[in-house]
Motif scaffolding. Structure first.
Motif, PDB file in Angstrom:
ATOM      1  N   PRO A 187      47.297  19.291  52.601  1.00 37.87           N
ATOM      2  CA  PRO A 187      46.630  19.655  51.350  1.00 37.87           C
ATOM      3  C   PRO A 187      45.871  20.967  51.499  1.00 37.87           C
ATOM      4  N   THR A 188      45.726  21.659  50.399  1.00 35.17           N
ATOM      5  CA  THR A 188      44.939  22.894  50.357  1.00 35.17           C
ATOM      6  C   THR A 188      43.627  22.584  49.656  1.00 35.17           C
ATOM      7  N   TYR A 189      42.545  23.100  50.218  1.00 39.58           N
ATOM      8  CA  TYR A 189      41.206  22.901  49.665  1.00 39.58           C
ATOM      9  C   TYR A 189      40.817  24.190  48.941  1.00 39.58           C
ATOM     10  N   TRP A 190      40.745  24.094  47.619  1.00 35.43           N
ATOM     11  CA  TRP A 190      40.515  25.263  46.770  1.00 35.43           C
ATOM     12  C   TRP A 190      39.044  25.398  46.409  1.00 35.43           C
ATOM     13  N   PRO A 191      38.517  26.618  46.395  1.00 39.23           N
ATOM     14  CA  PRO A 191      37.140  26.832  45.957  1.00 39.23           C
ATOM     15  C   PRO A 191      37.038  26.751  44.436  1.00 39.23           C
ATOM     16  N   ASP A 192      35.829  26.512  43.947  1.00 39.43           N
ATOM     17  CA  ASP A 192      35.591  26.481  42.498  1.00 39.43           C
ATOM     18  C   ASP A 192      35.622  27.871  41.884  1.00 39.43           C
ATOM     19  N   GLN A 193      35.311  28.889  42.687  1.00 41.68           N
ATOM     20  CA  GLN A 193      35.235  30.263  42.189  1.00 41.68           C
ATOM     21  C   GLN A 193      35.450  31.246  43.337  1.00 41.68           C
ATOM     22  N   PRO A 194      35.614  32.528  43.030  1.00 41.94           N
ATOM     23  CA  PRO A 194      35.835  33.512  44.106  1.00 41.94           C
ATOM     24  C   PRO A 194      34.674  33.501  45.117  1.00 41.94           C
ATOM     25  N   TYR A 195      35.018  33.758  46.370  1.00 40.06           N
ATOM     26  CA  TYR A 195      34.040  33.740  47.455  1.00 40.06           C
ATOM     27  C   TYR A 195      34.282  34.918  48.384  1.00 40.06           C
ATOM     28  N   ARG A 196      33.286  35.246  49.198  1.00 43.76           N
ATOM     29  CA  ARG A 196      33.390  36.313  50.194  1.00 43.76           C
ATOM     30  C   ARG A 196      33.383  35.762  51.614  1.00 43.76           C
ATOM     31  N   TYR A 197      32.713  34.621  51.798  1.00 39.18           N
ATOM     32  CA  TYR A 197      32.583  33.985  53.110  1.00 39.18           C
ATOM     33  C   TYR A 197      32.992  32.521  52.991  1.00 39.18           C
ATOM     34  N   ALA A 198      33.471  31.971  54.098  1.00 39.14           N
ATOM     35  CA  ALA A 198      33.713  30.532  54.188  1.00 39.14           C
ATOM     36  C   ALA A 198      33.124  30.076  55.521  1.00 39.14           C
ATOM     37  N   LEU A 199      32.397  28.995  55.484  1.00 39.64           N
ATOM     38  CA  LEU A 199      31.732  28.477  56.681  1.00 39.64           C
ATOM     39  C   LEU A 199      32.250  27.069  56.963  1.00 39.64           C
ATOM     40  N   GLU A 200      32.875  26.902  58.136  1.00 35.39           N
ATOM     41  CA  GLU A 200      33.378  25.598  58.552  1.00 35.39           C
ATOM     42  C   GLU A 200      32.479  25.017  59.634  1.00 35.39           C
ATOM     43  N   VAL A 201      32.138  23.737  59.464  1.00 35.01           N
ATOM     44  CA  VAL A 201      31.320  22.991  60.422  1.00 35.01           C
ATOM     45  C   VAL A 201      31.914  21.594  60.548  1.00 35.01           C
ATOM     46  N   ASN A 202      31.385  20.807  61.487  1.00 36.52           N
ATOM     47  CA  ASN A 202      31.820  19.420  61.594  1.00 36.52           C
ATOM     48  C   ASN A 202      31.586  18.701  60.268  1.00 36.52           C
ATOM     49  N   GLN A 203      32.532  17.829  59.917  1.00 39.32           N
ATOM     50  CA  GLN A 203      32.416  17.117  58.650  1.00 39.32           C
ATOM     51  C   GLN A 203      31.096  16.338  58.611  1.00 39.32           C
ATOM     52  N   GLY A 204      30.376  16.505  57.526  1.00 42.39           N
ATOM     53  CA  GLY A 204      29.099  15.828  57.344  1.00 42.39           C
ATOM     54  C   GLY A 204      27.887  16.644  57.749  1.00 42.39           C
ATOM     55  N   TRP A 205      28.090  17.770  58.440  1.00 43.03           N
ATOM     56  CA  TRP A 205      26.944  18.559  58.900  1.00 43.03           C
ATOM     57  C   TRP A 205      26.111  19.067  57.723  1.00 43.03           C
ATOM     58  N   PHE A 206      26.756  19.599  56.690  1.00 39.53           N
ATOM     59  CA  PHE A 206      26.001  20.078  55.530  1.00 39.53           C
ATOM     60  C   PHE A 206      25.182  18.934  54.922  1.00 39.53           C
ATOM     61  N   ARG A 207      25.788  17.776  54.773  1.00 37.14           N
ATOM     62  CA  ARG A 207      25.101  16.609  54.205  1.00 37.14           C
ATOM     63  C   ARG A 207      23.910  16.226  55.088  1.00 37.14           C
ATOM     64  N   ASP A 208      24.140  16.152  56.412  1.00 30.01           N
ATOM     65  CA  ASP A 208      23.066  15.788  57.344  1.00 30.01           C
ATOM     66  C   ASP A 208      21.898  16.769  57.277  1.00 30.01           C
ATOM     67  N   GLN A 209      22.194  18.034  57.081  1.00 27.32           N
ATOM     68  CA  GLN A 209      21.167  19.079  57.055  1.00 27.32           C
ATOM     69  C   GLN A 209      20.600  19.304  55.651  1.00 27.32           C
ATOM     70  N   ARG A 210      21.128  18.574  54.678  1.00 25.86           N
ATOM     71  CA  ARG A 210      20.731  18.694  53.264  1.00 25.86           C
ATOM     72  C   ARG A 210      20.998  20.099  52.715  1.00 25.86           C
ATOM     73  N   VAL A 211      22.117  20.687  53.157  1.00 26.27           N
ATOM     74  CA  VAL A 211      22.563  21.975  52.635  1.00 26.27           C
ATOM     75  C   VAL A 211      23.432  21.689  51.421  1.00 26.27           C
ATOM     76  N   GLU A 212      23.138  22.362  50.311  1.00 22.83           N
ATOM     77  CA  GLU A 212      23.824  22.101  49.051  1.00 22.83           C
ATOM     78  C   GLU A 212      24.233  23.399  48.374  1.00 22.83           C
ATOM     79  N   GLU A 213      25.029  23.260  47.337  1.00 27.13           N
ATOM     80  CA  GLU A 213      25.385  24.411  46.503  1.00 27.13           C
ATOM     81  C   GLU A 213      24.090  25.038  45.984  1.00 27.13           C
TER      82      GLU A 213
END
Length: 158
Positions: free
Chosen positions: A124-150
Motif C-alpha cells: 500500500p501507498t501512504y498518501w499525505p493530506d496535502q503537499p509537504y517538504r519533509y517527511a519524518l519516519e519513526v518507530n510506529q507509535g512514537w509520535f503518539r507516545d510523545q504526544r506529537v500531533e498535527e
C-alpha cells in the motif's frame, strides 16, 4: 607460460586498487550515515529532541529504512526535499513498523500516519493530506507516545 612484465603487473595492481577503493567508499555503514538532532515543539510548548538520519539525496530517499532490522526508540529518518511534493510513501522491503509525519516548508506537521511492514509484490501507498517538504519516519507509535500531533512544529528546519 608467458611472463608478465613489471609495468603490466603494476598496472593491474593499480586498476585492482582503484576498483576496491571506489567500491568500499560507495557502501556506507549505518554508523557513517549523517545524523543530526532535531527538535519538535508541541502545542503545549514541550520540546522533544530526536536523532535522525538525513535522507537528502534521491539515492538515500529511495533506500529509506528498507532492510533494517530495528530502529532505536529515539531515532528516525528525515526526508528532505528541495520542493513541495505530493508523492506517497510505501514500505516495500521494510521490516520495521513505522509512523510517518508529513511536514510543510515552515516545519508544521500536516499529517501523521502509521505504516506497516510489507514484503508483498504490491504494497500500500501512504498518501499525505496535502503537499509537504519533509517527511519524518519513526518507530510506529512514537509520535503518539510523545504526544506529537498535527500542527506541532519541527524547529530549525534543515
Amino acid at each position: 607460460m608467458k611472463k608478465i612484465g613489471l609495468p603490466m603487473l603494476l598496472c593491474l595492481i593499480a586498476v585492482a586498487f582503484f576498483f576496491l577503493n571506489n567500491h568500499s567508499e560507495s557502501k556506507k555503514t549505518i554508523e557513517e550515515i549523517e545524523k543530526i538532532i532535531i527538535e519538535i515543539e508541541t502545542k503545549d510548548g514541550e520540546v522533544i529532541p530526536l536523532q535522525v538520519e538525513l535522507a537528502d539525496t534521491p539515492e538515500k530517499q529511495k533506500l529509506g529504512l528498507m532492510g533494517r532490522d530495528s530502529l532505536s526508540y529515539n531515532e528516525g529518518m528525515l526526508f528532505v526535499f528541495q520542493q513541495d511534493r505530493v508523492e506517497g510513501f510505501w514500505m516495500k522491503n521494510t521490516k520495521i513498523a513505522l509512523s510517518i509525519a508529513f511536514i510543510d516548508s515552515s516545519g508544521t506537521f500536516l499529517d501523521i500516519q502509521d505504516m506497516d511492514p510489507c514484503y508483498d509484490v504490491s504494497c500500500p501507498t501512504y498518501w499525505p493530506d496535502q503537499p509537504y517538504r519533509y517527511a519524518l519516519e519513526v518507530n510506529q507509535g512514537w509520535f503518539r507516545d510523545q504526544r506529537v500531533e498535527e500542527g506541532d512544529k519541527l524547529l530549525r528546519v534543515p
